[in-house]
Design an enzyme around this catalytic site. Structure first.
Site, PDB file in Angstrom:
ATOM      1  N   ASP A  14     -17.460   7.484 -21.847  1.00  0.00           N
ATOM      2  CA  ASP A  14     -16.046   7.614 -22.206  1.00  0.00           C
ATOM      3  C   ASP A  14     -15.129   6.734 -21.358  1.00  0.00           C
ATOM      4  OD1 ASP A  14     -16.865   9.529 -24.057  1.00  0.00           O
ATOM      5  OD2 ASP A  14     -16.694  11.137 -22.576  1.00  0.00           O
ATOM      6  N   LYS A  17     -15.058   2.184 -24.029  1.00  0.00           N
ATOM      7  CA  LYS A  17     -15.882   1.108 -24.579  1.00  0.00           C
ATOM      8  C   LYS A  17     -15.429   0.709 -25.987  1.00  0.00           C
ATOM      9  CE  LYS A  17     -19.487   3.732 -23.854  1.00  0.00           C
ATOM     10  NZ  LYS A  17     -18.915   4.827 -23.052  1.00  0.00           N
ATOM     11  N   GLY A  41     -18.917   8.768 -28.864  1.00  0.00           N
ATOM     12  CA  GLY A  41     -17.637   8.860 -29.561  1.00  0.00           C
ATOM     13  C   GLY A  41     -16.767   7.743 -29.028  1.00  0.00           C
ATOM     14  N   HIS A  42     -16.613   6.696 -29.821  1.00  0.00           N
ATOM     15  CA  HIS A  42     -15.874   5.511 -29.374  1.00  0.00           C
ATOM     16  C   HIS A  42     -14.563   5.423 -30.142  1.00  0.00           C
ATOM     17  CE1 HIS A  42     -19.890   3.526 -27.892  1.00  0.00           C
ATOM     18  NE2 HIS A  42     -19.603   4.671 -27.316  1.00  0.00           N
ATOM     19  N   GLN A 224     -22.724   5.920 -24.154  1.00  0.00           N
ATOM     20  CA  GLN A 224     -22.842   6.700 -22.907  1.00  0.00           C
ATOM     21  C   GLN A 224     -22.491   5.798 -21.711  1.00  0.00           C
ATOM     22  OE1 GLN A 224     -25.841   7.119 -25.294  1.00  0.00           O
ATOM     23  NE2 GLN A 224     -24.255   8.385 -26.147  1.00  0.00           N
TER      24      GLN A 224
HETATM   25  P1  GDP Z   1     -15.740   5.418 -25.101  1.00  0.00           P
HETATM   26  O1  GDP Z   1     -16.714   6.487 -25.437  1.00  0.00           O
HETATM   27  O2  GDP Z   1     -16.127   4.678 -23.867  1.00  0.00           O
HETATM   28  O3  GDP Z   1     -15.470   4.479 -26.234  1.00  0.00           O
HETATM   29  O4  GDP Z   1     -14.373   6.146 -24.772  1.00  0.00           O
HETATM   30  P2  GDP Z   1     -13.704   7.369 -25.621  1.00  0.00           P
HETATM   31  O5  GDP Z   1     -13.163   6.831 -26.890  1.00  0.00           O
HETATM   32  O6  GDP Z   1     -14.646   8.508 -25.707  1.00  0.00           O
HETATM   33  O7  GDP Z   1     -12.588   7.828 -24.620  1.00  0.00           O
HETATM   34  C1  GDP Z   1     -11.573   6.990 -24.202  1.00  0.00           C
HETATM   35  C2  GDP Z   1     -10.237   7.607 -24.611  1.00  0.00           C
HETATM   36  O8  GDP Z   1      -9.193   6.992 -23.899  1.00  0.00           O
HETATM   37  C3  GDP Z   1      -9.900   7.376 -26.072  1.00  0.00           C
HETATM   38  O9  GDP Z   1      -9.124   8.441 -26.532  1.00  0.00           O
HETATM   39  C4  GDP Z   1      -9.080   6.088 -26.043  1.00  0.00           C
HETATM   40  O10 GDP Z   1      -8.182   5.977 -27.138  1.00  0.00           O
HETATM   41  C5  GDP Z   1      -8.332   6.268 -24.758  1.00  0.00           C
HETATM   42  N1  GDP Z   1      -8.016   5.037 -24.026  1.00  0.00           N
HETATM   43  C6  GDP Z   1      -8.722   3.881 -23.950  1.00  0.00           C
HETATM   44  N2  GDP Z   1      -8.142   3.035 -23.077  1.00  0.00           N
HETATM   45  C7  GDP Z   1      -7.041   3.667 -22.606  1.00  0.00           C
HETATM   46  C8  GDP Z   1      -6.052   3.325 -21.643  1.00  0.00           C
HETATM   47  O11 GDP Z   1      -6.063   2.257 -21.044  1.00  0.00           O
HETATM   48  N3  GDP Z   1      -5.094   4.265 -21.395  1.00  0.00           N
HETATM   49  C9  GDP Z   1      -5.055   5.465 -22.027  1.00  0.00           C
HETATM   50  N4  GDP Z   1      -4.079   6.304 -21.703  1.00  0.00           N
HETATM   51  N5  GDP Z   1      -5.977   5.826 -22.929  1.00  0.00           N
HETATM   52  C10 GDP Z   1      -6.971   4.931 -23.197  1.00  0.00           C
HETATM   53  P1  IMO Z   2     -19.833   7.723 -25.193  1.00  0.00           P
HETATM   54  O1  IMO Z   2     -20.639   6.622 -25.837  1.00  0.00           O
HETATM   55  C1  IMO Z   2     -19.884  11.092 -22.445  1.00  0.00           C
HETATM   56  C2  IMO Z   2     -23.519  13.519 -22.341  1.00  0.00           C
HETATM   57  C3  IMO Z   2     -23.454  14.940 -22.863  1.00  0.00           C
HETATM   58  C4  IMO Z   2     -24.458  15.606 -21.947  1.00  0.00           C
HETATM   59  C5  IMO Z   2     -25.525  14.522 -21.781  1.00  0.00           C
HETATM   60  C6  IMO Z   2     -26.727  14.711 -22.699  1.00  0.00           C
HETATM   61  O2  IMO Z   2     -18.740   8.245 -26.019  1.00  0.00           O
HETATM   62  O3  IMO Z   2     -19.433   7.328 -23.812  1.00  0.00           O
HETATM   63  P2  IMO Z   2     -27.058  14.282 -25.304  1.00  0.00           P
HETATM   64  O4  IMO Z   2     -26.413  14.927 -26.505  1.00  0.00           O
HETATM   65  O5  IMO Z   2     -26.872  12.813 -25.241  1.00  0.00           O
HETATM   66  O6  IMO Z   2     -28.489  14.660 -25.143  1.00  0.00           O
HETATM   67  O7  IMO Z   2     -26.289  14.915 -24.039  1.00  0.00           O
HETATM   68  O8  IMO Z   2     -24.890  13.302 -22.073  1.00  0.00           O
HETATM   69  N1  IMO Z   2     -23.072  12.486 -23.296  1.00  0.00           N
HETATM   70  C7  IMO Z   2     -21.920  11.806 -23.180  1.00  0.00           C
HETATM   71  N2  IMO Z   2     -20.901  11.943 -22.301  1.00  0.00           N
HETATM   72  N3  IMO Z   2     -19.831  10.129 -23.375  1.00  0.00           N
HETATM   73  C8  IMO Z   2     -20.838   9.954 -24.246  1.00  0.00           C
HETATM   74  O9  IMO Z   2     -20.901   8.924 -25.097  1.00  0.00           O
HETATM   75  C9  IMO Z   2     -21.929  10.853 -24.198  1.00  0.00           C
HETATM   76  N4  IMO Z   2     -23.065  10.995 -24.917  1.00  0.00           N
HETATM   77  C10 IMO Z   2     -23.763  11.979 -24.346  1.00  0.00           C
HETATM   78  O10 IMO Z   2     -22.163  15.481 -22.719  1.00  0.00           O
HETATM   79  O11 IMO Z   2     -23.885  15.819 -20.687  1.00  0.00           O
HETATM   80 MG    MG Z   3     -16.731   8.539 -25.840  1.00  0.00          MG
END
Ligand code: GDP
Ligand code: IMO
Ligand code: MG
Length: 429
Positions: A14, A17, A41-42, A224
């Site tokens: 998270d 990415k 979840g991207h 991840q």
């Molecule tokens: P990922 O899994 O690495 O793609 O990241 P996620 O989408 O799970 O979580 C990142 C969250 O932060 C999302 O809700 C993005 O919209 C948000 N986000 C990304 N970059 C920024 C930033 O620079 N500032 C803020 N406030 N939110 C951001």
């Molecule tokens: P993105 O790509 C954050 C975590 C789960 C749990 C562990 C194992 O959005 O960064 P799993 O279902 O993969 O066997 O769970 O990994 N986990 C993540 N945490 N971001 C993710 O993906 C994750 N995908 C799995 O919360 O701790």
């Molecule tokens: Mg994510």
């Protein structure tokens, strides 16, 4: 010579990415997922819309980008179709530019069931998985009873693969009082889905070989993060794949003669979803503040993310392991109003200072992080645009990270939107 690129999370996922892959896909036209599944979840904000992609590479929102889901990914056919249809409803055409590796393994309903059961059976020691069936699917793959996407192209192969899987799974189900898997029913279910999936199944080795021979750059999108890597992460509190650099070479075809630049994604603080050690976690008000300002709720499961300060011991390990060439620092704006920003620079364990990152949860849980306090910039960074001078304290913060990690910070993300991005140095080119 062309260069391939990778976006790899350096923390526990998270890191942002999705946003960065979407940005880079303006220049890099082939986005490849090499591991994980729909546990990811991207999030991407685009034209005022928020989109969360779980399985399909984040680059495909650009209509001229080819998306590849390669063999290291575990694919839930229903999740794939759901996501594809959602994108198509939004007006994106994916035909001829989204490809699934014939060699990727399928997540089947008994994998998700086993994931949930496994968590329950662990009692007070769950991993906190996303319950998407990721672990059990990789388990079957390594045990050589997996069911590849290619079996959707050959009914006999599908039945044989399911028979091998079920020979082990059904006795397990019996012992666990779970319903037996009915192969005929599963075949009928998959047949219903296959029509929508077959057109996307290809030999991705050939596809990526051709792209690389034509001199097209590939962009590998990690899911991840490094600290969730099955071998390099905080086992057993990890996912079951290889988000770190090695996964690119086993989960896809990246010609190693072509230079590979790794862009390390770092959130300006740290978050973690699920169980497991987290040395810099802030359990009190500060953690809550980071969670609220950063809207830290899982993009896949909606679970609140645990929050804490940046951890340079863990980051040094992740930078080194992945051979990171530059860092994209995200969510800088979440720190805007802090007067002082602690950054962990070392760990104390049993009276000794550790300079390397221990992967053992029982050590990580017992050590004490040591912090350096950096000055906060205390002004809104979201309104900064490319070329604007940065607040002095923010410059100091970046310089501190660069000095400690020995890698340049090339991009700052100051908000979720594409525009809320400051390029300090070119990431590509
Ligand atoms: P990922 O899994 O690495 O793609 O990241 P996620 O989408 O799970 O979580 C990142 C969250 O932060 C999302 O809700 C993005 O919209 C948000 N986000 C990304 N970059 C920024 C930033 O620079 N500032 C803020 N406030 N939110 C951001
Ligand atoms: P993105 O790509 C954050 C975590 C789960 C749990 C562990 C194992 O959005 O960064 P799993 O279902 O993969 O066997 O769970 O990994 N986990 C993540 N945490 N971001 C993710 O993906 C994750 N995908 C799995 O919360 O701790
Ligand atoms: Mg994510």
């Amino acid at each position: 010579m062309t260069t391939n690129y990778a976006v790899i999370g350096l923390q526990w996922g998270d890191e942002g990415k999705g946003k960065i892959v979407d940005l880079l896909s303006k220049d890099l036209k082939v986005a490849v997922r090499y591991q994980g599944g729909h546990n990811a979840g991207h999030t991407i904000l685009f034209s005022g819309r928020k989109l969360v992609l779980h399985l399909i590479p984040s680059g495909v929102l650009h209509p001229d980008v080819t998306g590849v889901i390669d063999r290291g990914v575990v694919v839930d056919p229903e999740a794939f179709l759901r996501e594809k249809e959602e994108l198509e409803k939004g007006g994106l055409s994916l035909k001829g530019r989204l490809f699934l590796s014939k060699d990727a393994h399928m997540i089947l309903p008994y994998h998700s069931l086993a994931d949930g059961l496994g968590e329950t059976l662990r009692g007070s020691l769950p991993i906190g998985t996303t319950r998407r069936g990721i672990g059990p699917c990789y388990e079957d793959k390594l045990a050589r009873r997996g069911v590849k996407l290619s079996t959707l192209l050959d009914p006999k192969a599908l039945r044989e693969a399911l028979e091998a899987a079920v020979s082990m799974r059904n006795p397990l189900h019996k012992g666990l009082n779970a319903p037996a898997i009915d192969i005929d029913k599963e075949i009928a279910r998959l047949e219903g889905l296959a029509e929508g999936i077959r057109p996307f199944i290809v030999d991705t080795f050939e596809l990526l070989d051709n792209f690389q021979r034509q001199g097209r750059s590939l962009l590998f999108e990690g899911a991840q993060g490094t600290l969730l890597d099955i071998d390099f992460g905080t086992y057993p509190f990890v996912s079951s794949s290889h988000p770190s650099i090695g996964g690119i070479f086993t989960g896809s075809y990246c010609d190693y003669h072509i230079p590979l630049k790794v862009i390390g994604l770092v959130k300006a603080y740290t978050t973690r979803v699920g169980e497991g050690p987290f040395p810099t976690e802030e359990m009190g008000e500060t953690g809550k503040t980071l969670q609220e300002r950063g809207h830290e709720y899982g993009a896949t499961t909606g679970r609140p993310r645990r929050c804490g300060w940046l951890d340079l011991v863990a980051l040094k390990y992740a930078v080194k392991l992945n051979g990171v060439s530059s860092i994209a620092l995200t969510k800088v704006d979440v720190l805007d109003s802090f007067a002082s920003i602690p950054v962990c620079t070392s760990y104390l364990y049993k009276g000794e200072r550790l300079s390397t990152f221990p992967t053992e949860p029982w050590i990580l849980e017992k050590l004490r992080p040591e912090y350096t306090e950096l000055r906060g910039w205390q002004q809104p960074s979201s309104s900064l645009r490319n070329g604007d001078p940065l607040p002095e304290a923010l410059k100091e913060y970046i310089a501190f990270l660069e000095e400690k990690l020995e890698v340049p910070v090339s991009l700052l993300s100051v908000g979720p939107d594409r525009e809320e991005t400051l390029n300090l140095r070119p990431l590509v080119g």
